[in-house]
Motif scaffolding. Sequence first.
Motif, short mmCIF file in Angstrom:
data_model
loop_
_atom_site.label_atom_id
_atom_site.label_comp_id
_atom_site.label_asym_id
_atom_site.label_seq_id
_atom_site.Cartn_x
_atom_site.Cartn_y
_atom_site.Cartn_z
N TYR A 146 3.92 -15.73 51.65
CA TYR A 146 4.97 -16.71 51.30
C TYR A 146 5.90 -16.53 52.49
O TYR A 146 6.04 -15.86 53.23
CB TYR A 146 5.75 -16.38 50.02
CG TYR A 146 4.83 -15.93 48.86
CD1 TYR A 146 4.63 -16.94 47.94
CD2 TYR A 146 4.50 -14.82 48.52
CE1 TYR A 146 4.03 -16.71 47.11
CE2 TYR A 146 3.77 -14.61 47.41
CZ TYR A 146 3.39 -15.66 46.60
OH TYR A 146 2.56 -15.37 45.49
N ARG A 155 9.95 -23.06 49.41
CA ARG A 155 9.06 -21.99 49.55
C ARG A 155 7.74 -22.21 49.85
O ARG A 155 6.96 -22.84 48.99
CB ARG A 155 9.10 -21.09 48.40
CG ARG A 155 8.46 -19.60 48.45
CD ARG A 155 8.82 -18.86 46.99
NE ARG A 155 8.05 -17.62 46.83
CZ ARG A 155 8.43 -16.60 47.48
NH1 ARG A 155 9.84 -16.68 47.93
NH2 ARG A 155 7.79 -15.58 47.50
N CYS A 179 -0.10 -21.29 58.19
CA CYS A 179 -0.23 -19.71 58.01
C CYS A 179 -1.35 -19.35 59.04
O CYS A 179 -2.23 -20.13 59.10
CB CYS A 179 -0.63 -19.70 56.51
SG CYS A 179 -1.13 -18.15 56.07
N THR A 185 -1.94 -13.76 49.04
CA THR A 185 -1.07 -14.84 49.08
C THR A 185 0.11 -14.11 50.10
O THR A 185 0.64 -13.25 49.52
CB THR A 185 -0.36 -15.57 47.93
OG1 THR A 185 -1.52 -16.22 46.94
CG2 THR A 185 0.58 -16.74 48.26
N GLN A 199 9.97 -18.02 52.34
CA GLN A 199 10.93 -18.75 51.79
C GLN A 199 11.84 -18.99 52.93
O GLN A 199 12.45 -18.46 53.59
CB GLN A 199 11.53 -17.45 50.79
CG GLN A 199 13.09 -17.90 50.58
CD GLN A 199 13.03 -18.96 49.15
OE1 GLN A 199 12.02 -19.09 48.29
NE2 GLN A 199 13.58 -20.11 49.13
N ARG A 204 4.60 -11.07 50.89
CA ARG A 204 2.98 -11.16 50.49
C ARG A 204 2.70 -10.68 49.09
O ARG A 204 3.58 -9.55 49.15
CB ARG A 204 2.22 -10.74 51.84
CG ARG A 204 2.24 -9.20 51.89
CD ARG A 204 1.33 -8.68 53.25
NE ARG A 204 0.18 -9.14 53.14
CZ ARG A 204 -0.73 -9.11 54.11
NH1 ARG A 204 -0.42 -8.91 55.24
NH2 ARG A 204 -1.92 -9.31 53.77
N SER A 225 3.58 -21.46 50.27
CA SER A 225 2.74 -20.32 50.11
C SER A 225 1.45 -20.54 50.87
O SER A 225 1.01 -21.72 51.27
CB SER A 225 2.43 -20.67 48.48
OG SER A 225 3.44 -20.29 47.63
N CYS A 226 0.58 -19.65 50.98
CA CYS A 226 -0.57 -19.31 51.76
C CYS A 226 -1.63 -18.60 50.93
O CYS A 226 -1.40 -17.45 50.82
CB CYS A 226 -0.48 -18.90 53.21
SG CYS A 226 -1.88 -18.85 54.01
N ALA A 227 -2.42 -19.31 50.23
CA ALA A 227 -3.67 -18.58 49.49
C ALA A 227 -4.65 -18.38 50.34
O ALA A 227 -5.05 -19.36 51.15
CB ALA A 227 -3.90 -19.51 48.54
N GLU A 261 -2.40 -23.80 52.72
CA GLU A 261 -0.94 -23.73 52.66
C GLU A 261 -0.65 -24.87 51.87
O GLU A 261 -1.16 -25.66 51.40
CB GLU A 261 -0.09 -24.08 53.94
CG GLU A 261 -0.39 -23.19 55.08
CD GLU A 261 -1.62 -23.76 55.96
OE1 GLU A 261 -1.68 -23.14 57.23
OE2 GLU A 261 -2.44 -24.38 55.76
#
Length: 124
Positions: free
Chosen positions: A80, A19, A96, A78, A82, A72, A21-23, A6
């Motif tokens: 997301y 925002r 995540c 990834t 928001q 996503r 993000s999760c990769a 994350e």
Amino acid sequence: QVQLVESGGGLVQAGGSLRLSCAASGRTFSSSAMGWFRQAPGKEREFVATISRTSTNTYYADFVKGRFTISRDNAKNTVYLQMNSLKPEDTAVYYCAGRASRSTSVNRDDYDYWGQGTQVTVSS
């Protein structure tokens, strides 16, 4: 091994936006439903939002409906979150999570993979 990382957390004033993000790594992302959970000090980890494999279905906890949006990008592996109109009570570590299923779930135990979390702090 599947890994989730994350990013995007931080300090924001009430009413502001972030925002997250999760990769994700590994081959399972495109076949997995994803979710966001959060945990504040002294509280159990709670469901925030989830999204199906193809983004067809989304579901949100009542306390974030109308304020948070999960999305996503499977090409980027990834997911997301928001977050708009943030409130001090949104302060928590946000995690995540992924599950070995295409279907969404609100239950912690249904998720197989977890990130390390990212801190979100909303000031008054």
